[in-house]
Design a protein around this motif. Structure first.
Motif, mmCIF file in Angstrom:
data_model
loop_
_atom_site.group_PDB
_atom_site.id
_atom_site.type_symbol
_atom_site.label_atom_id
_atom_site.label_comp_id
_atom_site.label_asym_id
_atom_site.label_seq_id
_atom_site.Cartn_x
_atom_site.Cartn_y
_atom_site.Cartn_z
ATOM 1 N N PHE A 34 0.834 -1.198 0.000
ATOM 2 C CA PHE A 34 0.000 0.000 0.000
ATOM 3 C C PHE A 34 0.872 1.253 0.000
ATOM 4 O O PHE A 34 1.993 1.237 0.511
ATOM 5 C CB PHE A 34 -0.879 0.030 1.259
ATOM 6 N N TYR A 36 0.149 5.175 1.384
ATOM 7 C CA TYR A 36 -0.737 6.123 2.042
ATOM 8 C C TYR A 36 -0.140 7.523 1.917
ATOM 9 O O TYR A 36 1.075 7.687 1.852
ATOM 10 C CB TYR A 36 -0.874 5.791 3.538
ATOM 11 N N GLN A 38 -0.254 11.500 3.691
ATOM 12 C CA GLN A 38 -0.656 12.299 4.851
ATOM 13 C C GLN A 38 -0.379 13.766 4.549
ATOM 14 O O GLN A 38 0.787 14.185 4.454
ATOM 15 C CB GLN A 38 0.099 11.860 6.101
ATOM 16 N N LEU A 44 -4.045 9.649 7.778
ATOM 17 C CA LEU A 44 -3.542 8.954 6.596
ATOM 18 C C LEU A 44 -4.684 8.562 5.676
ATOM 19 O O LEU A 44 -5.711 8.044 6.121
ATOM 20 C CB LEU A 44 -2.771 7.694 7.004
ATOM 21 N N GLU A 88 3.416 13.933 3.086
ATOM 22 C CA GLU A 88 4.283 12.817 3.445
ATOM 23 C C GLU A 88 3.637 11.538 2.935
ATOM 24 O O GLU A 88 2.422 11.349 3.064
ATOM 25 C CB GLU A 88 4.503 12.736 4.951
ATOM 26 N N PHE A 90 3.689 7.314 2.802
ATOM 27 C CA PHE A 90 4.108 6.122 3.532
ATOM 28 C C PHE A 90 3.829 4.874 2.711
ATOM 29 O O PHE A 90 2.707 4.666 2.233
ATOM 30 C CB PHE A 90 3.352 6.010 4.867
ATOM 31 N N PHE A 102 4.773 -0.271 8.427
ATOM 32 C CA PHE A 102 5.017 0.950 7.672
ATOM 33 C C PHE A 102 6.500 1.226 7.484
ATOM 34 O O PHE A 102 7.325 0.898 8.354
ATOM 35 C CB PHE A 102 4.409 2.153 8.401
ATOM 36 N N GLY A 103 6.837 1.869 6.361
ATOM 37 C CA GLY A 103 8.133 2.495 6.221
ATOM 38 C C GLY A 103 8.155 3.785 7.024
ATOM 39 O O GLY A 103 7.145 4.202 7.589
ATOM 40 N N LYS A 104 9.307 4.456 7.046
ATOM 41 C CA LYS A 104 9.457 5.643 7.875
ATOM 42 C C LYS A 104 8.947 6.905 7.210
ATOM 43 O O LYS A 104 8.958 7.967 7.832
ATOM 44 C CB LYS A 104 10.921 5.802 8.281
ATOM 45 N N GLY A 105 8.510 6.800 5.978
ATOM 46 C CA GLY A 105 7.905 7.943 5.324
ATOM 47 C C GLY A 105 8.873 8.712 4.443
ATOM 48 O O GLY A 105 10.083 8.748 4.695
#
Lengths: 112, 112
Positions: A34, A36, A38, A44, A88, A90, A102-105
């Motif tokens: 996925f 997302y 923000q 999100l 941002e 993700f 999640f990754g760190k963005g």
């Protein structure tokens, strides 16, 4: 264990230029992936998802991502960005019936 | 938008005090999750629930407890808040098929 890595913490880009936000995942079994988004001071929102089938998935606002199993990647691309895309982003992945990881963005800044 | 609300939306408290955050959904989804978001860390899973009174720990569960006595409500409790728990907390839900997760608006918690 599954993990998601976003390779860039910040990406500045000029308006109307193309952009790619990179995401790699590690998993020995099939994953669902996925992206997302923000926007500032908001929650999100789901941008797009890969569950199965076609490896190229698209969102309604011009973003697309391609699932590449051999490279374990799920990079997000847009051919021409707008100021309103500043946000941002993700990348996230999950195995069936497990919570999202999640990754760190990546903070995308679109410059006029 | 998925029917998810979080309360309170903002809270300032002092170290050592108990704090409870509430997540309420109107979608009748089976799965509910609590994440915390911190700069440079993305979103990290605290606890999740896969049914009424069924919960499990996530990546960063120390110092947190949860309860789910009804399908629609998922409570996150900080028994004795610490400054390291200053964060933005997001609730998420997903249905029984377990694909994408939908997020609430978030609660900004500051522990002084």
């Amino acid at each position: 264990a599954q993990s998601v890595t976003q390779l860039d913490s910040q990406v500045p880009v000029f308006e109307e230029a193309p952009v790619e936000l990179r995401c790699n995942y590690s998993s020995s079994v099939s994953v669902y992936l996925f992206w997302y988004v923000q926007y500032p001071n908001q929650g999100l929102q789901l941008l797009l998802k890969y569950l199965s089938g076609s490896t190229l998935v698209e969102s309604i606002n011009g973003f697309e991502a391609e699932f590449n199993k051999s490279q374990t990647s799920f990079h997000l691309r847009k051919p021409s960005v707008h100021i309103s895309d500043t946000a941002e982003y993700f990348c996230a992945g999950r195995l069936r019936n497990t919570p999202l990881v999640f990754g760190k963005g990546t903070r995308l800044s679109v410059i006029a | 938008d998925a029917g998810i609300t979080q309360s309170p939306r903002h809270k300032v408290t002092e170290t050592g005090t108990p704090v409870t955050l509430r997540c309420h959904q109107t979608e009748n989804h089976r799965y509910m999750y609590w994440y915390r978001q911190d700069p440079g860390h993305g979103l990290r899973l605290i606890h999740y629930s896969y049914g009424v009174k069924d919960t499990d720990k996530g990546e960063v569960s120390d110092g947190y407890s949860v309860s789910r006595s009804k399908t629609e409500d998922f409570l996150l409790t900080l028994e004795s808040a610490t400054s390291s728990q200053t964060s933005v907390y997001f609730c998420a839900i997903s249905d029984g098929r377990g694909y994408e997760q939908f997020f609430g608006p978030g609660t900004r918690l500051t522990v002084l």
